[in-house]
Scaffold this active site. Structure first.
Site, short mmCIF file in Angstrom:
data_model
loop_
_atom_site.label_atom_id
_atom_site.label_comp_id
_atom_site.label_asym_id
_atom_site.label_seq_id
_atom_site.Cartn_x
_atom_site.Cartn_y
_atom_site.Cartn_z
N LYS A 115 30.79 -0.04 86.19
CA LYS A 115 30.04 1.25 86.46
C LYS A 115 28.82 0.80 87.11
CE LYS A 115 31.90 4.73 83.90
NZ LYS A 115 31.95 5.96 83.04
N LYS A 197 43.23 2.44 87.03
CA LYS A 197 43.19 3.27 85.72
C LYS A 197 42.98 4.85 86.51
CE LYS A 197 39.55 4.43 83.03
NZ LYS A 197 38.94 5.00 82.01
N LYS A 200 38.69 10.29 85.61
CA LYS A 200 38.25 11.74 86.09
C LYS A 200 37.01 11.37 86.95
CE LYS A 200 36.41 12.47 81.69
NZ LYS A 200 35.03 11.71 81.16
P1 ATP Z 1 35.08 7.96 83.67
O1 ATP Z 1 36.21 8.28 84.82
O2 ATP Z 1 33.91 8.96 83.82
O3 ATP Z 1 34.79 6.76 83.32
P2 ATP Z 1 37.10 8.35 81.88
O4 ATP Z 1 38.28 9.27 82.69
O5 ATP Z 1 37.34 6.85 81.35
O6 ATP Z 1 35.76 8.80 82.39
P3 ATP Z 1 36.13 8.87 78.94
O7 ATP Z 1 35.54 10.22 78.75
O8 ATP Z 1 35.48 7.58 79.48
O9 ATP Z 1 37.21 9.09 80.51
O10 ATP Z 1 37.39 8.52 78.22
C1 ATP Z 1 37.82 9.41 76.99
C2 ATP Z 1 38.90 8.76 76.49
O11 ATP Z 1 40.18 8.96 77.22
C3 ATP Z 1 38.74 7.17 76.01
O12 ATP Z 1 39.30 7.26 74.62
C4 ATP Z 1 39.57 6.66 77.02
O13 ATP Z 1 39.88 5.42 76.42
C5 ATP Z 1 40.61 7.45 77.12
N1 ATP Z 1 41.25 7.26 78.62
C6 ATP Z 1 40.44 7.65 79.93
N2 ATP Z 1 41.16 7.29 80.95
C7 ATP Z 1 42.44 6.87 80.54
C8 ATP Z 1 43.52 6.55 81.02
N3 ATP Z 1 43.95 6.52 82.30
N4 ATP Z 1 44.81 6.15 80.21
C9 ATP Z 1 44.37 6.30 79.01
N5 ATP Z 1 43.43 6.75 78.25
C10 ATP Z 1 42.36 6.79 79.11
#
Ligand code: ATP
Ligand code: LTN
Length: 334
Positions: A115, A197, A200
């Site tokens: 980040k 990964k 969002k």
């Molecule tokens: P950002 O893109 O803003 O970093 P994020 O998509 O990683 O956000 P978070 O709110 O940080 O979302 O994550 C919420 C939950 O979803 C956490 O438990 C995280 O491990 C899970 N998660 C996020 N992205 C994935 C993915 N691609 N596959 C599986 N689990 C995920």
């Protein structure tokens, strides 16, 4: 543990539209614990401000994330659903735990490195100490299990280290939590760059399937998903990351094993395969979307839940925070 009941805690940031990665890696696993555990699921708005947010959007997404929790099967009668900033103990414990966390430990966190590279103009102290706030979330509720995607495992492990360090000086303060990472769906990959990964905050909307995407959009995105120049539908993360990701998604949404899915598509082309993944995803998300729309339309209901959830959570959070303050030697007035 609270009394003789085990505790599950997790959180999702209201920092964007939630993806099928969030759904498969986290949200849909939360309800596994609803019956037997005391469960706390939090919309972590304080975490979200480590990167700049537009206030009106943060507010809207806070409502939406709570509505999605309910749409994903979390019954508010069986789970404590609430918003982090409404329970001030999170921020208070976080200060205390900052004093039990090492600079070197935080410097090693992968998410901080990623980040800070992405937001080079805003490497604020909150981004750095973010895992301490996350540890506070977890430890306030004497949590036993933390269902998360694989990317958050490192933070839960740091939380364990902080808790053990604190317990060594002040015995029997915190329960040591365990990260629970689903076998399938632990890391859903981007449809455009399947070695990355699905996230969002990705700028390319075709890389990401959102939980709230409509059927046609879901099918179109899967049709465009990057695969490879072969034609065999086979699971091999290193050689065939795109196809393997699609097989994982198919398996998560149908409940079939990877082997069963490989057999089902043996001899078929990528076109048919991608269309089938799109169909099962759209089918599985349809009821979640319908329930989400119903919940979101009831703003007063969501606000009533925020109030009730915060009251329930505060009761437990206060108990742990008082215990910690007492152990540290802060004066307690009665
Ligand atoms: P950002 O893109 O803003 O970093 P994020 O998509 O990683 O956000 P978070 O709110 O940080 O979302 O994550 C919420 C939950 O979803 C956490 O438990 C995280 O491990 C899970 N998660 C996020 N992205 C994935 C993915 N691609 N596959 C599986 N689990 C995920
Ligand atoms: N850091 C997590 C969100 C999060 C969380 C938590 C998850 C904040 N507090 C406590 C589990 C337990 C993330 O970025 N996904």
């Amino acid at each position: 543990m609270f009394g003789d009941q085990k505790v599950s805690f997790s959180g999702v940031q209201p920092s964007g539209n939630l993806t099928i990665g969030n759904y498969l890696g986290a949200l849909r696993n939360f309800s596994t614990y609803s019956e037997e555990y005391k469960t706390f699921y939090c919309v972590v708005d304080e975490h979200a401000i480590t990167v700049r947010q537009i206030p009106a959007e943060l507010r809207r997404r806070t409502y939406e994330t709570l509505a999605l929790y309910m749409a994903c099967g979390l019954d508010p009668e069986k789970n404590t659903l609430y918003v982090q900033s409404m329970v001030h103990e999170h921020a208070e414990l976080s200060w205390i735990l900052n004093c039990f966390t090492m600079f070197g430990e935080l410097s090693r966190m992968t998410q901080f490195k990623d980040k800070s590279a992405k937001h080079a103009d805003n490497i604020n102290a909150g981004l750095f100490t973010y895992p301490v706030l996350m540890a506070s979330d977890i430890l306030l509720y004497q949590t036993d299990v933390v269902p998360v995607g694989i990317d958050q495992k490192q933070h839960v492990e740091l939380c364990r280290d902080i808790a053990m360090r604190f317990n060594q000086v002040y015995p029997d303060t915190f329960t040591i939590p365990e990260p629970i990472v689903a076998k399938q769906g632990r890391k859903i990959m981007s449809l455009a760059e399947p070695t990355k990964k699905m996230s969002k905050s990705d700028e390319n909307p075709n890389a990401v399937v959102y939980i709230l995407d409509d059927r046609d959009t879901i099918i179109r995105k899967f049709k465009r998903a990057v695969t490879d120049s072969e034609s065999e539908i086979r699971y091999d993360e290193a050689a065939k990351p795109g196809v393997s990701n699609l097989l994982s998604i198919y398996s998560c949404f149908t409940g079939k094993t990877i082997e069963e899915a490989e057999k089902e598509f043996a001899g078929k082309g990528y076109g048919d395969f991608k269309a089938a993944v799109g169909e099962v995803t759209a089918d599985a998300l349809a009821p979640v979307q319908a329930e989400f729309a119903r919940r979101l339309a009831d703003k007063a209901g969501l606000e009533a839940q925020m109030k009730k959830g915060a009251e329930e959570a505060s009761y437990y959070a206060r108990r742990t925070l008082s215990k910690v303050q007492k152990k540290l030697g802060f004066v307690q007035l009665h």
